[in-house]
Design a protein around this motif. Structure first.
Motif, PDB file in Angstrom:
ATOM      1  N   GLU A 240       0.801  -1.230   0.000  1.00 52.74           N
ATOM      2  CA  GLU A 240       0.000   0.000   0.000  1.00 52.74           C
ATOM      3  C   GLU A 240       0.829   1.274   0.000  1.00 52.74           C
ATOM      4  OE1 GLU A 240      -3.203   0.058  -0.680  1.00 52.74           O
ATOM      5  OE2 GLU A 240      -3.132  -2.127  -0.763  1.00 52.74           O
ATOM      6  N   ALA A 241       2.008   1.281   0.631  1.00 50.37           N
ATOM      7  CA  ALA A 241       2.812   2.512   0.685  1.00 50.37           C
ATOM      8  C   ALA A 241       3.213   2.964  -0.716  1.00 50.37           C
ATOM      9  CB  ALA A 241       4.044   2.302   1.560  1.00 50.37           C
ATOM     10  N   ALA A 242       3.702   2.053  -1.541  1.00 50.37           N
ATOM     11  CA  ALA A 242       4.113   2.414  -2.902  1.00 50.37           C
ATOM     12  C   ALA A 242       2.922   2.828  -3.747  1.00 50.37           C
ATOM     13  CB  ALA A 242       4.857   1.252  -3.557  1.00 50.37           C
TER      14      ALA A 242
ATOM     15  N   LEU B  23      10.567   7.852 -16.548  1.00 48.11           N
ATOM     16  CA  LEU B  23       9.944   6.546 -16.346  1.00 48.11           C
ATOM     17  C   LEU B  23      10.794   5.691 -15.410  1.00 48.11           C
ATOM     18  CD1 LEU B  23       7.882   4.293 -16.972  1.00 48.11           C
ATOM     19  CD2 LEU B  23       9.282   3.766 -19.000  1.00 48.11           C
ATOM     20  N   ALA B  24      12.091   5.622 -15.665  1.00 46.76           N
ATOM     21  CA  ALA B  24      12.989   4.834 -14.806  1.00 46.76           C
ATOM     22  C   ALA B  24      12.998   5.379 -13.389  1.00 46.76           C
ATOM     23  CB  ALA B  24      14.404   4.830 -15.398  1.00 46.76           C
ATOM     24  N   ASP B  25      13.013   6.705 -13.273  1.00 43.93           N
ATOM     25  CA  ASP B  25      13.030   7.347 -11.958  1.00 43.93           C
ATOM     26  C   ASP B  25      11.756   7.045 -11.171  1.00 43.93           C
ATOM     27  OD1 ASP B  25      14.282   9.141 -10.028  1.00 43.93           O
ATOM     28  OD2 ASP B  25      12.763  10.601 -10.607  1.00 43.93           O
ATOM     29  N   THR B  26      10.636   6.979 -11.853  1.00 45.30           N
ATOM     30  CA  THR B  26       9.374   6.657 -11.180  1.00 45.30           C
ATOM     31  C   THR B  26       9.385   5.219 -10.663  1.00 45.30           C
ATOM     32  OG1 THR B  26       8.134   8.300 -12.433  1.00 45.30           O
ATOM     33  CG2 THR B  26       6.865   6.481 -11.486  1.00 45.30           C
ATOM     34  N   ALA B  27       9.871   4.288 -11.476  1.00 43.35           N
ATOM     35  CA  ALA B  27       9.968   2.896 -11.020  1.00 43.35           C
ATOM     36  C   ALA B  27      10.921   2.800  -9.829  1.00 43.35           C
ATOM     37  CB  ALA B  27      10.434   2.004 -12.164  1.00 43.35           C
ATOM     38  N   PHE B  28      12.023   3.527  -9.901  1.00 41.19           N
ATOM     39  CA  PHE B  28      12.990   3.591  -8.801  1.00 41.19           C
ATOM     40  C   PHE B  28      12.318   4.099  -7.527  1.00 41.19           C
ATOM     41  CE2 PHE B  28      16.283   6.852  -7.210  1.00 41.19           C
ATOM     42  CZ  PHE B  28      16.878   5.998  -6.304  1.00 41.19           C
ATOM     43  N   ALA B  29      11.557   5.181  -7.635  1.00 41.43           N
ATOM     44  CA  ALA B  29      10.873   5.749  -6.466  1.00 41.43           C
ATOM     45  C   ALA B  29       9.910   4.746  -5.849  1.00 41.43           C
ATOM     46  CB  ALA B  29      10.131   7.024  -6.862  1.00 41.43           C
ATOM     47  N   CYS B  30       9.168   4.044  -6.694  1.00 40.97           N
ATOM     48  CA  CYS B  30       8.214   3.051  -6.172  1.00 40.97           C
ATOM     49  C   CYS B  30       8.940   1.916  -5.468  1.00 40.97           C
ATOM     50  CB  CYS B  30       7.335   2.521  -7.308  1.00 40.97           C
ATOM     51  SG  CYS B  30       6.161   3.745  -7.944  1.00 40.97           S
ATOM     52  N   ALA B  31      10.050   1.448  -6.043  1.00 42.06           N
ATOM     53  CA  ALA B  31      10.812   0.373  -5.397  1.00 42.06           C
ATOM     54  C   ALA B  31      11.411   0.830  -4.066  1.00 42.06           C
ATOM     55  CB  ALA B  31      11.911  -0.124  -6.329  1.00 42.06           C
ATOM     56  N   CYS B  32      11.876   2.079  -4.014  1.00 42.80           N
ATOM     57  CA  CYS B  32      12.473   2.616  -2.780  1.00 42.80           C
ATOM     58  C   CYS B  32      11.459   2.745  -1.651  1.00 42.80           C
ATOM     59  CB  CYS B  32      13.031   4.020  -3.021  1.00 42.80           C
ATOM     60  SG  CYS B  32      14.487   4.107  -4.026  1.00 42.80           S
ATOM     61  N   ASN B  33      10.218   2.984  -2.004  1.00 44.52           N
ATOM     62  CA  ASN B  33       9.191   3.271  -0.999  1.00 44.52           C
ATOM     63  C   ASN B  33       8.222   2.118  -0.800  1.00 44.52           C
ATOM     64  OD1 ASN B  33       9.447   6.236  -0.044  1.00 44.52           O
ATOM     65  ND2 ASN B  33       9.924   6.267  -2.226  1.00 44.52           N
ATOM     66  N   VAL B  34       8.564   0.959  -1.308  1.00 50.41           N
ATOM     67  CA  VAL B  34       7.650  -0.170  -1.254  1.00 50.41           C
ATOM     68  C   VAL B  34       7.443  -0.700   0.163  1.00 50.41           C
ATOM     69  CG1 VAL B  34       9.270  -2.066  -1.671  1.00 50.41           C
ATOM     70  CG2 VAL B  34       6.954  -2.187  -2.603  1.00 50.41           C
ATOM     71  N   ASP B  35       8.429  -0.551   1.033  1.00 46.05           N
ATOM     72  CA  ASP B  35       8.306  -1.152   2.364  1.00 46.05           C
ATOM     73  C   ASP B  35       7.647  -0.237   3.394  1.00 46.05           C
ATOM     74  OD1 ASP B  35      10.290   0.685   2.902  1.00 46.05           O
ATOM     75  OD2 ASP B  35      11.842  -0.811   3.302  1.00 46.05           O
ATOM     76  N   GLY B  36       7.398   1.009   3.023  1.00 41.92           N
ATOM     77  CA  GLY B  36       6.700   1.906   3.933  1.00 41.92           C
ATOM     78  C   GLY B  36       7.486   2.292   5.181  1.00 41.92           C
ATOM     79  N   ARG B  37       8.812   2.160   5.146  1.00 42.33           N
ATOM     80  CA  ARG B  37       9.623   2.448   6.342  1.00 42.33           C
ATOM     81  C   ARG B  37       9.854   3.931   6.549  1.00 42.33           C
ATOM     82  NH1 ARG B  37      15.653   0.760   4.222  1.00 42.33           N
ATOM     83  NH2 ARG B  37      15.268   1.641   2.187  1.00 42.33           N
ATOM     84  N   GLY B  38       9.455   4.756   5.606  1.00 47.27           N
ATOM     85  CA  GLY B  38       9.640   6.194   5.695  1.00 47.27           C
ATOM     86  C   GLY B  38       9.743   6.774   4.302  1.00 47.27           C
TER      87      GLY B  38
END
Length: 133
Positions: free
Chosen positions: A4-6, A56-71
């Motif tokens: 849900e975070a991503a 596009l690559a940056d957006t996928a990167f952002a989603c992967a970075c924020n997938v765990d919802g740790r902050g």
């Protein structure tokens, strides 16, 4: 597994959504985002402007970075190598994969493909921001 975070972050991302991007997958350590190259994304050589492929690559990167919802995790830097041109009408798919996380920093690789052909390779460096009081 839907994270849900991503998905929540992507739903609020007006820039990516206005470019027609769609979040396809967001699991621990991976995110997949797709975008069709539209007529306003083509440069004077008749190929997709590199800035749109990078976005596009940056957006996928952002989603992967924020997938765990740790902050809140943001980019601290990124590099891209353009491998092949994309053209109007092409469907580009960016797959971001976490390589390593160390402290509040991380490294992520993103491959942008058109079908089975690699269009670009992107390496992103992330930093998780301290929690606000």
């Amino acid at each position: 597994m839907r994270n849900e975070a991503a998905w929540t972050m992507f739903e609020a991302d007006r820039a990516s959504k206005n470019l027609g991007m769609r979040l396809v997958r967001a699991d621990l350590g991976i995110a997949v985002v797709e975008m069709a190259v539209g007529p306003l994304m083509v440069n004077g050589h008749g190929i997709a402007h590199g800035g749109f492929v990078f976005t596009l690559a940056d957006t996928a990167f952002a989603c992967a970075c924020n997938v765990d919802g740790r902050g809140v995790t943001v980019a601290s830097g990124a590099d891209v190598t353009f491998v092949a041109p994309a053209r109007e009408g092409d469907l580009l798919v960016a797959t971001a994969e976490e390589r390593t996380v160390f402290g509040r920093s991380g490294l992520y690789d993103v491959t942008v493909r058109r079908g089975g052909e690699v269009v670009a390779e992107f390496r992103g460096r992330s930093r998780t921001l301290p929690a606000r009081a």
